[in-house]
Design a protein around this motif. Structure first.
Motif, PDB file in Angstrom:
ATOM      1  N   LYS A 151       0.839  -1.204   0.000  1.00 39.03           N
ATOM      2  CA  LYS A 151       0.000   0.000   0.000  1.00 39.03           C
ATOM      3  C   LYS A 151       0.874   1.254   0.000  1.00 39.03           C
ATOM      4  CE  LYS A 151      -3.704   2.348   2.420  1.00 39.03           C
ATOM      5  NZ  LYS A 151      -4.473   2.473   3.637  1.00 39.03           N
ATOM      6  N   GLU A 152       1.869   1.282   0.878  1.00 40.65           N
ATOM      7  CA  GLU A 152       2.767   2.444   0.952  1.00 40.65           C
ATOM      8  C   GLU A 152       3.522   2.623  -0.363  1.00 40.65           C
ATOM      9  OE1 GLU A 152       6.816   4.038   3.182  1.00 40.65           O
ATOM     10  OE2 GLU A 152       5.864   2.199   3.910  1.00 40.65           O
ATOM     11  N   GLU A 171       1.123   4.023  -3.031  1.00 40.85           N
ATOM     12  CA  GLU A 171       0.769   5.422  -2.776  1.00 40.85           C
ATOM     13  C   GLU A 171       1.924   6.355  -3.133  1.00 40.85           C
ATOM     14  OE1 GLU A 171      -0.457   5.720   1.310  1.00 40.85           O
ATOM     15  OE2 GLU A 171      -2.379   4.721   0.921  1.00 40.85           O
ATOM     16  N   ARG A 172       3.114   5.992  -2.673  1.00 38.13           N
ATOM     17  CA  ARG A 172       4.289   6.829  -2.956  1.00 38.13           C
ATOM     18  C   ARG A 172       4.596   6.854  -4.457  1.00 38.13           C
ATOM     19  NH1 ARG A 172       8.987   7.485   0.726  1.00 38.13           N
ATOM     20  NH2 ARG A 172       8.185   7.732   2.817  1.00 38.13           N
ATOM     21  N   ALA A 197       2.482   6.338  -6.968  1.00 38.53           N
ATOM     22  CA  ALA A 197       1.446   7.100  -7.680  1.00 38.53           C
ATOM     23  C   ALA A 197       1.728   8.598  -7.580  1.00 38.53           C
ATOM     24  CB  ALA A 197       0.061   6.767  -7.120  1.00 38.53           C
ATOM     25  N   GLN A 198       2.061   9.057  -6.380  1.00 38.99           N
ATOM     26  CA  GLN A 198       2.370  10.482  -6.209  1.00 38.99           C
ATOM     27  C   GLN A 198       3.600  10.870  -7.031  1.00 38.99           C
ATOM     28  OE1 GLN A 198       4.393  11.791  -2.742  1.00 38.99           O
ATOM     29  NE2 GLN A 198       3.393  13.800  -2.722  1.00 38.99           N
ATOM     30  N   GLU A 239      -3.007   3.974  -8.333  1.00 37.20           N
ATOM     31  CA  GLU A 239      -3.824   4.562  -7.270  1.00 37.20           C
ATOM     32  C   GLU A 239      -5.011   3.680  -6.929  1.00 37.20           C
ATOM     33  OE1 GLU A 239      -4.418   6.340  -4.318  1.00 37.20           O
ATOM     34  OE2 GLU A 239      -3.067   7.617  -5.502  1.00 37.20           O
ATOM     35  N   ARG A 240      -5.152   3.366  -5.660  1.00 39.63           N
ATOM     36  CA  ARG A 240      -6.251   2.515  -5.200  1.00 39.63           C
ATOM     37  C   ARG A 240      -7.442   3.341  -4.724  1.00 39.63           C
ATOM     38  NH1 ARG A 240      -2.542  -1.775  -1.828  1.00 39.63           N
ATOM     39  NH2 ARG A 240      -1.496  -2.636  -3.653  1.00 39.63           N
ATOM     40  N   ASP A 241      -7.180   4.549  -4.292  1.00 37.79           N
ATOM     41  CA  ASP A 241      -8.234   5.422  -3.802  1.00 37.79           C
ATOM     42  C   ASP A 241      -8.956   6.068  -4.999  1.00 37.79           C
ATOM     43  OD1 ASP A 241      -8.844   8.516  -3.041  1.00 37.79           O
ATOM     44  OD2 ASP A 241      -9.247   7.202  -1.331  1.00 37.79           O
ATOM     45  N   LYS A 266      -8.541   9.949  -5.393  1.00 37.16           N
ATOM     46  CA  LYS A 266      -7.205  10.336  -5.848  1.00 37.16           C
ATOM     47  C   LYS A 266      -6.985   9.940  -7.305  1.00 37.16           C
ATOM     48  CE  LYS A 266      -4.957  10.199  -1.328  1.00 37.16           C
ATOM     49  NZ  LYS A 266      -3.956   9.489  -0.506  1.00 37.16           N
ATOM     50  N   ARG A 267      -7.503   8.762  -7.681  1.00 36.58           N
ATOM     51  CA  ARG A 267      -7.371   8.321  -9.066  1.00 36.58           C
ATOM     52  C   ARG A 267      -8.095   9.294 -10.010  1.00 36.58           C
ATOM     53  NH1 ARG A 267     -10.100   4.157  -8.970  1.00 36.58           N
ATOM     54  NH2 ARG A 267     -11.636   4.463 -10.591  1.00 36.58           N
TER      55      ARG A 267
END
Length: 187
Positions: free
Chosen positions: A60-61, A64-65, A67-68, A97-99, A102-103
């Protein structure tokens, strides 16, 4: 304030601990270069940072990192007027991105960049994709409406006007393009 970023970059380059090729240091340096609009220098630092992220054990981390990082790297390429690589990086951010929110934000920013680069068809396609997931995503209507205005698609401009003001009537932009289509194109 750009002076503060210049100071931060000087510290990063001067401090042996911060100069190490470690993920957090690379991330800090890459973001600092991005904020200074030194995109050419930021690109390889982001690439090193992304390489370091492969070692992050938490999926997950890592996602997220990454994707950003891909999003900001995309902005670097757009700043260098490299649409192809910018689009590739944004698509990578979207895929990681899973969210959902945010996607959609990544997709929204990509559509806005297509608009900036006068890639109106691509902007419309991206907005269509966003709206297929969330019919109330207000910024997608605004971007698609503007792209359709430049493509002289009068009916879509008016349709997006109605959808946008149904969601939020307090912003001037949907009214502007609806009026412009009538005045400028006599439609």
């Amino acid at each position: 304030n750009l002076e503060r970023y210049e100071e931060a970059l000087a510290l990063i380059n001067k401090d042996p601990e911060l100069s190490k090729k470690e993920k957090n240091n690379l991330h800090l340096k890459a973001l600092t270069l991005y904020e200074l609009e030194r995109y050419q220098e930021a690109v390889p630092v982001f690439a090193e940072y992304l390489e370091c992220l492969r070692e992050v054990e938490d999926d997950k981390e890592r996602a997220e990192r990454a994707a950003q990082a891909h999003e900001v790297l995309g902005y670097c390429y757009f700043g260098l007027e490299n649409l192809e690589d910018g689009e590739r990086e944004f698509r990578m951010a979207v895929s990681l991105e899973r969210d959902t929110g945010k996607r959609q934000k990544h997709m929204h920013y990509l559509a806005a960049e297509f608009l900036t680069f006068k890639e109106y068809e691509k902007a419309v396609e991206e907005c269509d994709q966003i709206l297929s997931e969330d019919e109330n995503y207000y910024p997608a209507y605004l971007i698609r409406q503007e792209a359709c205005y430049y493509m002289k698609k009068a009916q879509q401009v008016v349709d997006d006007y109605h959808k946008a003001v149904d969601i939020y009537a307090g912003y001037h932009r949907p009214y502007l393009f609806a009026a412009k289509i009538f005045f400028n194109y006599s439609q």
